[in-house]
Design a protein around this motif. Structure first.
Motif, PDB file in Angstrom:
ATOM      1  N   THR A  58       2.305   4.686  -1.444  1.00 20.54           N
ATOM      2  CA  THR A  58       1.489   5.981  -2.031  1.00 20.54           C
ATOM      3  C   THR A  58       2.472   6.554  -3.136  1.00 20.54           C
ATOM      4  O   THR A  58       1.905   7.365  -3.903  1.00 20.54           O
ATOM      5  CB  THR A  58       1.444   7.027  -0.882  1.00 20.54           C
ATOM      6  OG1 THR A  58       2.619   7.427  -0.412  1.00 20.54           O
ATOM      7  CG2 THR A  58       0.348   6.982   0.092  1.00 20.54           C
ATOM      8  N   ARG A  71      -2.524  10.691  -3.493  1.00  8.91           N
ATOM      9  CA  ARG A  71      -3.171  11.614  -2.609  1.00  8.91           C
ATOM     10  C   ARG A  71      -4.792  10.990  -2.436  1.00  8.91           C
ATOM     11  O   ARG A  71      -5.095  10.158  -3.063  1.00  8.91           O
ATOM     12  CB  ARG A  71      -3.130  12.891  -2.857  1.00  8.91           C
ATOM     13  CG  ARG A  71      -3.538  13.451  -4.217  1.00  8.91           C
ATOM     14  CD  ARG A  71      -3.046  14.804  -4.820  1.00  8.91           C
ATOM     15  NE  ARG A  71      -1.694  14.697  -5.310  1.00  8.91           N
ATOM     16  CZ  ARG A  71      -0.748  15.430  -4.951  1.00  8.91           C
ATOM     17  NH1 ARG A  71      -0.727  16.369  -4.202  1.00  8.91           N
ATOM     18  NH2 ARG A  71       0.505  15.316  -5.572  1.00  8.91           N
ATOM     19  N   ASP A  72      -5.413  11.909  -1.446  1.00  9.61           N
ATOM     20  CA  ASP A  72      -6.895  11.609  -1.311  1.00  9.61           C
ATOM     21  C   ASP A  72      -7.037  10.029  -0.867  1.00  9.61           C
ATOM     22  O   ASP A  72      -8.118   9.407  -0.992  1.00  9.61           O
ATOM     23  CB  ASP A  72      -7.666  11.779  -2.650  1.00  9.61           C
ATOM     24  CG  ASP A  72      -7.343  13.144  -3.273  1.00  9.61           C
ATOM     25  OD1 ASP A  72      -7.322  14.213  -2.564  1.00  9.61           O
ATOM     26  OD2 ASP A  72      -7.325  13.043  -4.614  1.00  9.61           O
ATOM     27  N   GLY A  73      -6.087   9.713   0.154  1.00  4.77           N
ATOM     28  CA  GLY A  73      -6.240   8.385   0.439  1.00  4.77           C
ATOM     29  C   GLY A  73      -6.256   7.195  -0.456  1.00  4.77           C
ATOM     30  O   GLY A  73      -6.733   6.055  -0.124  1.00  4.77           O
ATOM     31  N   MET A  74      -5.482   7.479  -1.494  1.00 10.44           N
ATOM     32  CA  MET A  74      -5.464   6.308  -2.611  1.00 10.44           C
ATOM     33  C   MET A  74      -4.073   5.889  -2.267  1.00 10.44           C
ATOM     34  O   MET A  74      -3.119   6.138  -1.820  1.00 10.44           O
ATOM     35  CB  MET A  74      -5.371   6.824  -3.885  1.00 10.44           C
ATOM     36  CG  MET A  74      -6.765   7.521  -4.275  1.00 10.44           C
ATOM     37  SD  MET A  74      -8.033   6.460  -4.557  1.00 10.44           S
ATOM     38  CE  MET A  74      -7.628   5.910  -6.018  1.00 10.44           C
ATOM     39  N   VAL A  75      -3.835   4.511  -2.477  1.00 10.51           N
ATOM     40  CA  VAL A  75      -2.647   3.687  -2.437  1.00 10.51           C
ATOM     41  C   VAL A  75      -2.416   2.691  -3.759  1.00 10.51           C
ATOM     42  O   VAL A  75      -3.223   2.421  -4.264  1.00 10.51           O
ATOM     43  CB  VAL A  75      -2.589   2.835  -1.043  1.00 10.51           C
ATOM     44  CG1 VAL A  75      -2.523   3.708   0.231  1.00 10.51           C
ATOM     45  CG2 VAL A  75      -3.419   1.874  -0.977  1.00 10.51           C
ATOM     46  N   GLU A 102       0.798  -1.204   0.137  1.00 10.95           N
ATOM     47  CA  GLU A 102       0.141  -0.228   0.088  1.00 10.95           C
ATOM     48  C   GLU A 102       0.783   1.052  -0.088  1.00 10.95           C
ATOM     49  O   GLU A 102       0.663   2.066   0.741  1.00 10.95           O
ATOM     50  CB  GLU A 102      -1.086   0.031   1.279  1.00 10.95           C
ATOM     51  CG  GLU A 102      -0.664  -0.519   2.422  1.00 10.95           C
ATOM     52  CD  GLU A 102      -1.523  -0.548   3.708  1.00 10.95           C
ATOM     53  OE1 GLU A 102      -1.428   0.220   4.691  1.00 10.95           O
ATOM     54  OE2 GLU A 102      -2.497  -1.071   3.289  1.00 10.95           O
ATOM     55  N   PRO A 155      -8.621   3.160  -3.207  1.00 11.19           N
ATOM     56  CA  PRO A 155      -8.681   3.641  -1.912  1.00 11.19           C
ATOM     57  C   PRO A 155      -8.010   2.734  -0.937  1.00 11.19           C
ATOM     58  O   PRO A 155      -8.375   1.341  -1.055  1.00 11.19           O
ATOM     59  CB  PRO A 155     -10.110   3.976  -1.745  1.00 11.19           C
ATOM     60  CG  PRO A 155     -10.797   4.011  -3.201  1.00 11.19           C
ATOM     61  CD  PRO A 155      -9.797   2.660  -3.824  1.00 11.19           C
ATOM     62  N   LYS A 156      -7.247   3.152  -0.043  1.00 10.51           N
ATOM     63  CA  LYS A 156      -6.768   2.355   1.190  1.00 10.51           C
ATOM     64  C   LYS A 156      -7.769   1.647   1.832  1.00 10.51           C
ATOM     65  O   LYS A 156      -7.296   0.482   2.287  1.00 10.51           O
ATOM     66  CB  LYS A 156      -5.976   3.229   1.904  1.00 10.51           C
ATOM     67  CG  LYS A 156      -5.057   2.366   2.886  1.00 10.51           C
ATOM     68  CD  LYS A 156      -4.144   3.317   3.897  1.00 10.51           C
ATOM     69  CE  LYS A 156      -3.449   2.543   4.793  1.00 10.51           C
ATOM     70  NZ  LYS A 156      -2.793   3.330   5.805  1.00 10.51           N
ATOM     71  N   ASP A 157      -8.991   1.990   2.162  1.00  4.75           N
ATOM     72  CA  ASP A 157     -10.135   1.425   2.791  1.00  4.75           C
ATOM     73  C   ASP A 157     -11.037   0.489   2.062  1.00  4.75           C
ATOM     74  O   ASP A 157     -12.041   0.003   2.899  1.00  4.75           O
ATOM     75  CB  ASP A 157     -10.840   2.583   3.685  1.00  4.75           C
ATOM     76  CG  ASP A 157     -11.170   3.549   2.806  1.00  4.75           C
ATOM     77  OD1 ASP A 157     -11.217   3.472   1.538  1.00  4.75           O
ATOM     78  OD2 ASP A 157     -11.905   4.610   3.631  1.00  4.75           O
TER      79      ASP A 157
END
Lengths: 209, 199, 206
Positions: free
Chosen positions: A81, A93-97, A79, A185-187
């Protein structure tokens, strides 16, 4: 006085014919604008960690052939960045991995397997893709094959022989691993991975819930 | 005989009714019309497939580069931030509509000027669209952003979402904007924000 | 049979007396109509004769569909860097022009480039035409109306141009509100017909 004429009833028979003719006349839109313009034909499927053998009917400059290979989804990893694009690295950015998709492949070295694209589908139906011609980031030729020994391209011209390689390139091994990255998105929770070489065909590899 | 006259009258009446419907009801308009989503500079417009934000508007005779790009009229440069929402999306329709409902299309002449954008889901994409326009295009200009490219019968984005962003150019400002001489530096389109972009 | 001939004669006789009894004005009108019909095989009923191709002259405006093109001069060069860099054996023929999109809507450059060609010189055109804005050497692919550009309309030729003149031809491009071929309404459609042509002197530069 002549007897009253019976009302004409020929239109009752003609109406279904007219409706059928109208649908047939417009029907080309369904294959052209829908079926062939997206992933609509699942040609194989399986669960993660199991080998799935695929035979896809396709064609090149010499005519029809089957693209045969086996694939196994080992799992998802990573994960970072930092994302590697076609030209430069950049920071997501913006929670993306950048999630790594670990795949094992088996195929005859003569099978053209360049230009595949991978799509991760999450539990909300969102699609994250790498390798497609219209993807702005990430590699788009050697997503499923080894970078140095990607194997042959499908011939576009009659003069090109099937399975031929550039002079200084070694043949692709019979079995190899690939781990391309997809920006997600990471989540996000993913339910499946799709492998596709051309629309509408795709292979589904289901992820454990 | 009476029967024949009555049928003829019914047929003619039906044709007349058909004509009235095609002439007076906006059938083509409802069948072909895109769905417009209005917005202003600085605030995102949420379309079905992407978020569109205009982050800057510039008017200049010159776009920097080697060689610099000269405008036939003036360059109207619109800086955009785009993000695909649910699936990878390609946007190729970026054009202007002015106060008189005339269209103006984007130019591919500036070295980093974009005319289309391939968006990866969830990854922000920055792009600048450059329009080479005459003075009358500036007042009340609105940027249209959609998936299908503009063509003369506007068929590529029928029934699709279109962002319509007011660029905030008042008629009284046009002369001052037209007189501006400062060159504008357009950064490479992509997932890197303009302030960090190398080119 | 005999009865048939009798009745035909009767019809002719009655027609003759009917015609003779008409007023003079009707006789004159009918005579004119008959003369017009008789002239039909020689073109009496067709519209006014179509004009032959117009003439392309340097410095004079030429319409190619919605585009107003004024060709100022024709120049041959070994290259037009940075815009066009052909092989050493090839040449670039440039129509040094001013181009304006008329009307009130944008248009793509293909509507112009597909409908202008050059001929002669004993060479083949291997590429083009392409349109380059003279001020910055960038290629024009889209036009907005009302702006005039000095453009190099470039053709790459297989070798040096022979002779002193270039034949420039433009195709007829007409506006169609409805076009059954493309089904595109209000479109500019090229016809396979030369609208204008002219011999322009070629200037050689190295």
């Amino acid at each position: 006085m002549s007897p009253a004429r019976r009302p004409s009833r020929w239109w009752i028979a003609a109406t279904p014919v007219a409706i059928a003719a109208m649908l047939a006349g417009n029907g080309f839109r369904v294959p052209v604008f829908w079926y062939q313009s997206g992933q609509h034909h699942e040609i194989a499927s399986g669960d993660a960690r199991e080998w799935v053998s695929v035979s896809e009917r396709t064609s090149d400059a010499h005519g029809d052939f089957s693209r045969k290979y086996s694939v196994r989804l080992v799992g998802l990893g990573g994960e970072r960045t930092a994302y590697e694009t076609r030209y430069d690295d950049f920071a997501l950015r913006d929670g993306m991995v950048a999630r790594t998709v670990n795949l094992d492949f088996r195929a005859d070295p003569s099978v053209p397997l360049k230009h595949c694209n991978l799509t991760l589908v999450d539990d909300r139906g969102r699609e994250y893709r790498v390798g497609h011609l219209f993807d702005g980031i990430g590699p788009n030729i050697t997503v499923c094959v080894p970078e140095k020994t990607p194997g042959p391209s499908a011939p576009v011209l009659k003069n090109d022989a099937r399975g031929s390689l550039p002079e200084d390139e070694l043949p692709r091994p019979g079995e190899w691993s690939a781990s391309p990255e997809i920006a997600v998105p990471k989540d996000a929770t993913f339910v499946e991975l799709r492998i596709s070489f051309e629309n509408p065909d795709y292979v589904t590899l289901r992820l454990p819930r | 005989m009476r029967r024949a006259v009555a049928s003829a009258a019914i047929v003619i009446a039906a044709m007349g009714l058909g004509r009235l419907i095609t002439d007076h009801l906006p059938t083509t308009e409802t069948a072909d019309k895109p769905f417009f989503h209005d917005g202003a500079v600085g605030s995102p417009v949420a379309l079905d497939y992407a978020d569109v934000t205009v982050t800057g508007v510039h008017v200049t005779p010159t776009i920097m580069g080697n060689p610099a790009s000269a405008a036939g009229g003036r360059w109207l440069v619109v800086d955009l931030e785009l993000k695909a929402r649910h699936s990878p999306t390609s946007m190729a329709g970026f054009f202007l509509v002015d106060a008189n409902d005339r269209r103006w299309i984007a130019s591919s002449r500036g070295p980093e000027c974009a005319t289309a954008a391939n968006l990866s889901t969830g990854v922000r994409h920055w792009a600048s669209i450059c329009f080479d326009v005459p003075k009358e295009a500036l007042a009340d200009a609105r940027l249209m952003a959609t998936r299908g490219a503009w063509d003369s019968h506007e068929a590529q984005f029928r029934r699709d979402d279109v962002a319509r962003v007011d660029l905030g150019i008042a008629g009284s400002e046009v002369d001052a904007l037209w007189a501006q001489k400062d060159a504008v530096n357009v950064k490479e389109a992509g997932p890197v924000p303009p302030e960090e972009a190398q080119r | 049979m005999g009865e048939d001939i009798e009745s035909k004669r009767g019809v002719l006789r009655r027609t003759g007396s009917y015609l003779r009894s008409r007023p003079t004005s009707q006789k004159v009108g009918a005579g004119a109509a008959a003369a017009l019909l008789a002239s039909a095989p020689f073109g009496g009923l067709s519209g006014p004769a179509a004009d032959g191709p117009g003439t392309i002259v340097a410095g004079k405006a030429l319409m190619v569909g919605p585009y107003k093109v004024v060709i100022d001069k024709v120049v041959e060069l070994p290259d037009l860097k940075p815009a066009v860099s052909p092989e050493p054996s090839q040449r670039v023929v440039v129509l040094d022009s001013h181009v304006t999109l008329t009307g009130d809507r944008p248009e793509y450059a293909v509507t112009l480039t597909q409908n202008v060609k050059i001929q002669g010189g004993g060479v083949k055109v291997v590429d083009g035409p392409r349109l380059y804005f003279v001020e910055d050497a960038t290629q024009m692919r889209e036009f907005n109306p009302g702006l005039t550009y000095r453009l190099a309309i470039t053709f790459t030729t297989s070798g040096p141009w022979q002779g002193d003149e270039v034949t420039v031809k433009s195709r007829l491009v007409e506006f169609r509100e409805e076009d059954s071929a493309t089904l595109d309404p209000n479109a500019w459609v090229a016809r396979d017909e030369i609208q204008a042509q002219g011999e322009l002197p070629i200037v050689r530069r190295s």
